[in-house]
Design a protein around this motif. Sequence first.
Motif, PDB file in Angstrom:
ATOM      1  N   ALA A 104       4.158  10.383  -6.704  1.00  0.00           N
ATOM      2  CA  ALA A 104       5.143  10.754  -7.720  1.00  0.00           C
ATOM      3  C   ALA A 104       4.448  11.187  -9.010  1.00  0.00           C
ATOM      4  N   ASP A 105       3.370  10.493  -9.361  1.00  0.00           N
ATOM      5  CA  ASP A 105       2.604  10.883 -10.550  1.00  0.00           C
ATOM      6  C   ASP A 105       1.997  12.274 -10.377  1.00  0.00           C
ATOM      7  N   ALA A 146       0.837  -1.206   0.000  1.00  0.00           N
ATOM      8  CA  ALA A 146       0.000   0.000   0.000  1.00  0.00           C
ATOM      9  C   ALA A 146       0.869   1.253   0.000  1.00  0.00           C
ATOM     10  N   ALA A 147       1.963   1.247   0.773  1.00  0.00           N
ATOM     11  CA  ALA A 147       2.858   2.409   0.806  1.00  0.00           C
ATOM     12  C   ALA A 147       3.522   2.621  -0.545  1.00  0.00           C
ATOM     13  N   ALA A 148       3.907   1.529  -1.198  1.00  0.00           N
ATOM     14  CA  ALA A 148       4.523   1.649  -2.523  1.00  0.00           C
ATOM     15  C   ALA A 148       3.539   2.227  -3.534  1.00  0.00           C
ATOM     16  N   ASP A 208       8.212  12.680  -1.716  1.00  0.00           N
ATOM     17  CA  ASP A 208       9.432  12.275  -1.001  1.00  0.00           C
ATOM     18  C   ASP A 208       9.096  11.566   0.309  1.00  0.00           C
ATOM     19  N   THR A 209       8.102  12.099   1.032  1.00  0.00           N
ATOM     20  CA  THR A 209       7.712  11.493   2.312  1.00  0.00           C
ATOM     21  C   THR A 209       7.160  10.086   2.115  1.00  0.00           C
ATOM     22  N   LEU A 210       6.283   9.947   1.125  1.00  0.00           N
ATOM     23  CA  LEU A 210       5.699   8.625   0.884  1.00  0.00           C
ATOM     24  C   LEU A 210       6.729   7.645   0.337  1.00  0.00           C
ATOM     25  N   GLN A 211       7.674   8.149  -0.410  1.00  0.00           N
ATOM     26  CA  GLN A 211       8.729   7.272  -0.909  1.00  0.00           C
ATOM     27  C   GLN A 211       9.568   6.728   0.247  1.00  0.00           C
ATOM     28  N   ASP A 215      10.627   2.310   4.300  1.00  0.00           N
ATOM     29  CA  ASP A 215      10.587   1.839   5.688  1.00  0.00           C
ATOM     30  C   ASP A 215       9.670   0.625   5.838  1.00  0.00           C
ATOM     31  N   THR A 216       8.493   0.697   5.228  1.00  0.00           N
ATOM     32  CA  THR A 216       7.566  -0.427   5.349  1.00  0.00           C
ATOM     33  C   THR A 216       8.074  -1.650   4.605  1.00  0.00           C
TER      34      THR A 216
END
Length: 498
Positions: free
Chosen positions: A108-109, A99-101, A176-179, A184-185
């Motif tokens: 990013a999109d 889900a994080a990916a 950047d934060t979600l990446q 991490d996940t």
Amino acid sequence: MRRDRRTLAGGLVTAVVLGALLVGGAPLAQADPSSPSDQDVQDARTAVDAASDSVASMEVRLAQLSVAGDQADLKVQQAGEAYTQALVDAQDAQDDADAAADAAVKAADEAEQARRRLVALAREMARSGGSADAIESLLSADGFEEVAERTSALDRVTGKADDTVQEYRAALLVADTLQQHAKDTAATAADAATTAKKSLKAAQKTQDDADQAVASAAVERDELLQNLADARKTSVDVERARQDKLDDDRRERENDDARKQREQQTQDDSSDPAPADDPADDPADDQGPDDEPTQPSSDPSPTSDPEPTTAPKPTKAPEPTTAQKPSSSPKPTSNPKPTTAPKPTSTPKPKPTPKPTSTPKPTTPYGLGTGSSQGSASEGRAALAWAKTKIGLPYIWGGAGPDGYDCSGLTMSAWKAAGVYLNRTSRDQYKQVLKISYDNLRVGDLVFWSTDPSNPNAVYHVAMWAGNGQIMEAPSPGKPLRITSMRWANTMPYAGRP
């Protein structure tokens, strides 16, 4: 007299010979026809006592080996539950990582879309004669990484351009934060997968150790049975059957004791102030009693009150009967509002008093009546019928079909086939289902075993109630799926209804 002496002597000699046989010694080659000495008699008694002690110690050791085998099986079941929990944790971590990916890709999109809008705006400004410095500021640094730093140029950009730049900056920050979160996940998922693999190896080692312990115990048991057969002048088969019966009797006694304990608990639960906790004391009683207390409250006070003698004065006496106390006021003109007077009569109603008695009910988060149930009796029968079709399949570590199952994999799959979702592990299933007393069991309900009845996280096994004192289960590695007699020892305080 001489005959009596010979008889006594013969009996003592026989005792000596028997004692020698019991301790495994060779029979006496020659017996002294004369009377045995006191020492001979003492030796014979010592030999008999030693043989008896030896037999008793062998039987005790055999019982210990039987208990050790049960404990080894318990450790295997606990290891299996630990592995299943590790599998579930690893799968949950992987789901989070996926889900994080996905969220990082989406962010990013969106950042790319924001960049394109910024490029389009810059081009539009160039066509309309916008400031060259502003355009250069917007178009520089290959993707505008330095746009946020060029405050001097941004000051000359229009409000629309500034909003577009800020949108782009925000999109970049989110991306950047979600990446980073995705990384991490993903690492957490990798760690959980590693933990699951280690847990499987630990479970397999536990199984190997248990198998080795059982095999060693079997060798020692055979030796003890042979010694018993020699001491008792029987056969190994006779002694094995005798010992098997002793083991069965021991387990049956333990099972009966545990069953009686559960029956006593059921009686205690029913004799508790549970009626106050009954649903009948909840919403239903809160609706009906509003009418009931008004009748008793108006019954006793008005009829015994001598003041109603003033009531005949006004012709409106029928109305004030519901409010006797206001009728004593000298102004009957205020009596048109006694219709609102029933409110005071409802305040003294004693209904709120039972509710404090019901508050002690939720003593534990997993007590009787906690949890939820979505299944019906027919769905329970359907779940059991489905499970019966799997009889004979092997127990598989973490198995949820179709080639094999672990204990919770079987119950989860069976109820899923009946249309009801259950959690994956036996401990989570116990937390999930409705807790019921054992005298309310019906086909398809779940029974749980634990090393600590007060702790759901110590649950290590689950089975389905099959009726007639039987359960359907995936027992442990090496034992196929089966229907067998109910085992009451180590059961949780309550059964569960999915």
